[in-house]
Motif scaffolding. Structure first.
Motif, PDB file in Angstrom:
ATOM      1  N   VAL A  25      69.003  72.521  48.673  1.00  0.00           N
ATOM      2  CA  VAL A  25      69.914  71.411  48.387  1.00  0.00           C
ATOM      3  C   VAL A  25      69.498  70.201  49.198  1.00  0.00           C
ATOM      4  O   VAL A  25      69.464  70.243  50.418  1.00  0.00           O
ATOM      5  N   GLY A  26      69.160  69.155  48.513  1.00  0.00           N
ATOM      6  CA  GLY A  26      68.745  67.950  49.226  1.00  0.00           C
ATOM      7  C   GLY A  26      68.736  66.767  48.294  1.00  0.00           C
ATOM      8  O   GLY A  26      69.502  66.712  47.319  1.00  0.00           O
ATOM      9  N   LEU A  27      67.832  65.846  48.576  1.00  0.00           N
ATOM     10  CA  LEU A  27      67.730  64.663  47.729  1.00  0.00           C
ATOM     11  C   LEU A  27      67.400  65.047  46.294  1.00  0.00           C
ATOM     12  O   LEU A  27      67.758  64.354  45.358  1.00  0.00           O
ATOM     13  N   GLY A  28      66.722  66.185  46.157  1.00  0.00           N
ATOM     14  CA  GLY A  28      66.367  66.661  44.824  1.00  0.00           C
ATOM     15  C   GLY A  28      67.606  66.840  43.952  1.00  0.00           C
ATOM     16  O   GLY A  28      67.578  66.562  42.755  1.00  0.00           O
ATOM     17  N   ASN A  29      68.691  67.298  44.530  1.00  0.00           N
ATOM     18  CA  ASN A  29      69.898  67.545  43.750  1.00  0.00           C
ATOM     19  C   ASN A  29      70.704  66.282  43.515  1.00  0.00           C
ATOM     20  O   ASN A  29      71.196  66.041  42.428  1.00  0.00           O
ATOM     21  N   ILE A  30      70.875  65.504  44.577  1.00  0.00           N
ATOM     22  CA  ILE A  30      71.845  64.421  44.490  1.00  0.00           C
ATOM     23  C   ILE A  30      71.206  63.093  44.110  1.00  0.00           C
ATOM     24  O   ILE A  30      71.784  62.295  43.393  1.00  0.00           O
ATOM     25  N   TYR A 109      56.735  61.202  51.422  1.00  0.00           N
ATOM     26  CA  TYR A 109      57.564  60.234  50.677  1.00  0.00           C
ATOM     27  C   TYR A 109      59.039  60.595  50.714  1.00  0.00           C
ATOM     28  O   TYR A 109      59.911  59.731  50.628  1.00  0.00           O
ATOM     29  N   TYR A 110      59.307  61.898  50.861  1.00  0.00           N
ATOM     30  CA  TYR A 110      60.702  62.344  50.950  1.00  0.00           C
ATOM     31  C   TYR A 110      61.402  61.639  52.108  1.00  0.00           C
ATOM     32  O   TYR A 110      62.560  61.256  52.029  1.00  0.00           O
ATOM     33  N   SER A 111      60.639  61.468  53.200  1.00  0.00           N
ATOM     34  CA  SER A 111      61.231  60.844  54.379  1.00  0.00           C
ATOM     35  C   SER A 111      61.534  59.358  54.157  1.00  0.00           C
ATOM     36  O   SER A 111      62.411  58.800  54.813  1.00  0.00           O
ATOM     37  N   SER A 230      62.856  71.589  38.417  1.00  0.00           N
ATOM     38  CA  SER A 230      63.482  72.871  38.767  1.00  0.00           C
ATOM     39  C   SER A 230      62.760  73.488  39.965  1.00  0.00           C
ATOM     40  O   SER A 230      63.393  74.038  40.867  1.00  0.00           O
ATOM     41  N   PHE A 231      61.450  73.365  40.012  1.00  0.00           N
ATOM     42  CA  PHE A 231      60.705  73.884  41.158  1.00  0.00           C
ATOM     43  C   PHE A 231      61.005  73.074  42.414  1.00  0.00           C
ATOM     44  O   PHE A 231      61.188  73.622  43.496  1.00  0.00           O
ATOM     45  N   PHE A 232      61.056  71.756  42.227  1.00  0.00           N
ATOM     46  CA  PHE A 232      61.326  70.884  43.370  1.00  0.00           C
ATOM     47  C   PHE A 232      62.686  71.216  43.960  1.00  0.00           C
ATOM     48  O   PHE A 232      62.852  71.336  45.174  1.00  0.00           O
ATOM     49  N   SER A 233      63.662  71.377  43.086  1.00  0.00           N
ATOM     50  CA  SER A 233      65.014  71.598  43.566  1.00  0.00           C
ATOM     51  C   SER A 233      65.149  72.931  44.296  1.00  0.00           C
ATOM     52  O   SER A 233      65.886  73.042  45.270  1.00  0.00           O
ATOM     53  N   LEU A 234      64.409  73.937  43.840  1.00  0.00           N
ATOM     54  CA  LEU A 234      64.474  75.236  44.521  1.00  0.00           C
ATOM     55  C   LEU A 234      63.483  75.326  45.685  1.00  0.00           C
ATOM     56  O   LEU A 234      63.317  76.385  46.285  1.00  0.00           O
ATOM     57  N   SER A 235      62.807  74.233  45.989  1.00  0.00           N
ATOM     58  CA  SER A 235      61.825  74.191  47.088  1.00  0.00           C
ATOM     59  C   SER A 235      60.651  75.139  46.869  1.00  0.00           C
ATOM     60  O   SER A 235      60.100  75.688  47.816  1.00  0.00           O
ATOM     61  N   LEU A 236      60.264  75.332  45.611  1.00  0.00           N
ATOM     62  CA  LEU A 236      59.253  76.348  45.341  1.00  0.00           C
ATOM     63  C   LEU A 236      57.823  75.864  45.484  1.00  0.00           C
ATOM     64  O   LEU A 236      57.535  74.681  45.339  1.00  0.00           O
ATOM     65  N   ALA A 237      56.952  76.815  45.744  1.00  0.00           N
ATOM     66  CA  ALA A 237      55.503  76.664  45.619  1.00  0.00           C
ATOM     67  C   ALA A 237      54.858  75.691  46.601  1.00  0.00           C
ATOM     68  O   ALA A 237      53.701  75.373  46.458  1.00  0.00           O
ATOM     69  N   GLY A 239      55.227  76.209  50.031  1.00  0.00           N
ATOM     70  CA  GLY A 239      55.219  76.841  51.344  1.00  0.00           C
ATOM     71  C   GLY A 239      56.561  76.952  52.053  1.00  0.00           C
ATOM     72  O   GLY A 239      56.735  77.830  52.897  1.00  0.00           O
ATOM     73  N   SER A 240      57.528  76.089  51.699  1.00  0.00           N
ATOM     74  CA  SER A 240      58.826  76.129  52.405  1.00  0.00           C
ATOM     75  C   SER A 240      59.441  77.516  52.321  1.00  0.00           C
ATOM     76  O   SER A 240      59.849  78.111  53.314  1.00  0.00           O
ATOM     77  N   ILE A 241      59.525  78.011  51.085  1.00  0.00           N
ATOM     78  CA  ILE A 241      60.241  79.259  50.863  1.00  0.00           C
ATOM     79  C   ILE A 241      59.448  80.435  51.430  1.00  0.00           C
ATOM     80  O   ILE A 241      60.008  81.371  51.995  1.00  0.00           O
ATOM     81  N   SER A 329      62.207  71.865  56.112  1.00  0.00           N
ATOM     82  CA  SER A 329      61.491  72.961  55.453  1.00  0.00           C
ATOM     83  C   SER A 329      60.177  72.499  54.846  1.00  0.00           C
ATOM     84  O   SER A 329      59.324  73.305  54.513  1.00  0.00           O
ATOM     85  N   LEU A 330      60.034  71.190  54.675  1.00  0.00           N
ATOM     86  CA  LEU A 330      58.760  70.671  54.161  1.00  0.00           C
ATOM     87  C   LEU A 330      57.722  70.533  55.270  1.00  0.00           C
ATOM     88  O   LEU A 330      56.535  70.663  55.055  1.00  0.00           O
ATOM     89  N   LEU A 331      58.197  70.238  56.460  1.00  0.00           N
ATOM     90  CA  LEU A 331      57.279  70.077  57.590  1.00  0.00           C
ATOM     91  C   LEU A 331      56.921  71.432  58.197  1.00  0.00           C
ATOM     92  O   LEU A 331      55.841  71.640  58.732  1.00  0.00           O
ATOM     93  N   MET A 395      50.946  70.252  41.291  1.00  0.00           N
ATOM     94  CA  MET A 395      50.802  71.288  42.315  1.00  0.00           C
ATOM     95  C   MET A 395      51.878  72.358  42.244  1.00  0.00           C
ATOM     96  O   MET A 395      51.611  73.549  42.392  1.00  0.00           O
ATOM     97  N   MET A 396      53.129  71.939  42.028  1.00  0.00           N
ATOM     98  CA  MET A 396      54.207  72.939  42.016  1.00  0.00           C
ATOM     99  C   MET A 396      54.125  73.892  40.838  1.00  0.00           C
ATOM    100  O   MET A 396      54.160  75.111  41.037  1.00  0.00           O
ATOM    101  N   PRO A 397      53.988  73.377  39.600  1.00  0.00           N
ATOM    102  CA  PRO A 397      53.868  74.337  38.495  1.00  0.00           C
ATOM    103  C   PRO A 397      52.631  75.223  38.638  1.00  0.00           C
ATOM    104  O   PRO A 397      52.715  76.429  38.404  1.00  0.00           O
TER     105      PRO A 397
END
Ligand code: TRP
Length: 452
Positions: A25-30, A109-111, A230-237, A239-241, A329-331, A395-397
């Motif tokens: 849950v982060g900027l991806g959702n809201i 860029y998230y930052s 959907s991948f971004f929102s779940l933090s997938l692929a 390394g975070s998870i 979780s990204l860092l 990269m994510m897919p």
């Protein structure tokens, strides 16, 4: 600490859940979900998105968590170790590399966007939203922030500073404390915003827009964006998870956790859509407004409601917190890798990588339209959009595809059964999804975009 470094672990299942939900849950959702849905025509995007979350994203989430827990190392270390154990090529560690590098690109860029949320905490607190309308809200965002490089970079620096501080402290001290109380608080406030929008604005039109698919909106780009989102929102692929999975102890059920994480993440995204689109319609804004959407809409609501200063300040504060728990979780994957391979302390690594990400991030800030690097174009996109496109849509897919293939076809079924310890029927469903549905669906989207 003397001698070999110990790999850390979560102190409880609850702490893990909060951290994982905090990552998801982060900027991806809201911030991102509403504008992606808005640009993608609403209903069609949402429908495809939900399909991807539950049939592709959740199985990959299970796969990634189990790779992390099996490996007990950074994503690169874990992939190397598991490939070796299973007698497979060392090249599989590229999944780890792509994750660590991709995560680093995203945090840069998230930052910057994280900085926007901090700027809006300040704006809300000084009453800058009072009486704003569609035009002045847009100006506050564009002239007041996006096109004022120094302001934007200062907030970006502040955001990165907080993130580095927490990562430097490590998972137990830094992260757990921050998430356990603040995530539920954000949820409550978001619920309030949905109710506010339902009472004061055009809720029915928003429902229709978000949940009624119109066939004309269906394009391959919308499908690819929904997959990436959907991948971004779940933090997938990235390394975070996998990294968070590596801090997991054996007694936690990965299947149940993954379903809970996905459900919470989706609920927050849908609620954000329900809070924002009624305002978009009532105030006559464009649904396809783009990355400025929430910054152009929410201030109008805060500026006209009772106690708007307090509620607005609180809202943006919690949004900033949600962004920080995701940024951590990204860092974390890159930090865990460098920490694992060098004799540097976590603190030193966090600072060095955090500062590097900040510097790369300033390029995104300077590349916004109208800014000093605003004319730089990468495949027809500005720097920030290009980073987003490469990570989200490529990269994510691809990472998800290879994770699914690795877990579904290259690790033995027995290893996965043992790692997941699920009931036989659940395992079968998951295995079917991860072996066939995920690779096929991801490939279809890819091939159609590439040759369509
Ligand atoms: N999921 C987070 C959000 O929605 C962002 C994020 C954190 C992320 N870690 C990630 C995205 C790893 C992709 C990969 O805001």
């Amino acid at each position: 600490m003397a001698g070999a470094k110990q790999h850390a672990h979560w102190s409880s299942r609850w702490a893990f859940m909060m951290a994982a939900v905090g990552s998801a849950v982060g900027l991806g959702n809201i911030w991102k979900f509403p504008y992606e849905a808005g640009s993608g025509g609403g209903g069609v995007f949402v429908l495809i998105y939900l399909f991807f979350i539950f049939f592709i994203g959740t199985p990959v989430l299970v796969a990634e968590l189990s790779l992390g827990r099996r490996g007990q190392k950074s994503p690169i270390g874990s992939m190397e170790k598991i490939a070796k154990e299973e007698g497979k090529s060392k090249l599989w560690s590229l999944i780890g590399w792509s994750g660590v590098i991709g995560g680093f690109v995203v945090i840069s860029y998230y930052s910057v966007v994280g900085g926007w949320t901090l700027a809006y905490v300040a704006n809300a607190a000084i009453g800058a939203f009072e009486g704003v309308d569609k035009v002045s809200a847009a100006a506050l965002f564009k002239e007041g922030l996006q096109q004022s490089e120094t302001t934007m970079i200062l907030w970006h620096a502040a955001f990165m500073f907080i993130t580095i501080g927490i990562v430097a402290k490590g998972v137990e001290d830094g992260l757990e404390k921050a998430v356990t109380f603040l995530m539920p608080a954000l949820f409550v406030l978001l619920l309030f915003m949905v109710i506010y929008a339902a009472v004061t604005a055009d809720f029915l039109k928003a429902l229709d827009f978000l949940f009624w698919p119109r066939a004309k909106d269906l394009t391959v780009d919308v499908a690819l964006n929904a997959l990436g989102q959907s991948f971004f929102s779940l933090s997938l692929a990235l390394g975070s998870i996998m990294t968070y999975g590596s801090y997991l102890t054996k007694d936690v059920s990965i299947g149940k956790s993954a379903v809970t994480i996905a459900a919470a993440d989706t609920l927050v995204a849908i609620m954000a859509g329900l809070a924002i689109f009624p305002l978009v319609f009532t105030y006559g804004l464009k649904t396809g407004e783009g990355p400025g959407l929430i910054f152009a809409t929410l201030p109008i609501a805060f500026g006209s409601m009772d106690f708007g200063v307090i509620i607005g300040t609180l809202f943006f504060t919690l949004l900033a917190v949600a962004a920080i728990t995701s940024a951590i979780s990204l860092l974390e994957p890159a930090v865990s890798y460098v920490e694992e391979r060098t004799s540097l302390s976590r603190r030193q690594v966090a600072i060095a990588l955090g500062v590097a990400a900040f510097l790369i991030g300033t390029l995104s800030a300077m590349g916004m339209p109208g800014n000093s690097l605003g004319d730089v174009s990468i495949f027809g996109m500005n720097i920030m959009d290009a980073k987003g496109y490469i990570t989200n849509n490529v990269m994510m897919p691809l990472g998800g595809l290879f994770i699914a293939l690795f877990v579904g076809w290259f690790i033995s079924r027995k290893t996965m059964m043992e790692e997941l310890a699920m009931s036989e029927p659940s395992f079968r469903i998951w295995y079917l999804l991860v072996r066939f549905v995920c690779p096929i669906a991801i490939s279809v989207v890819f091939v159609t975009v590439a040759f369509g």
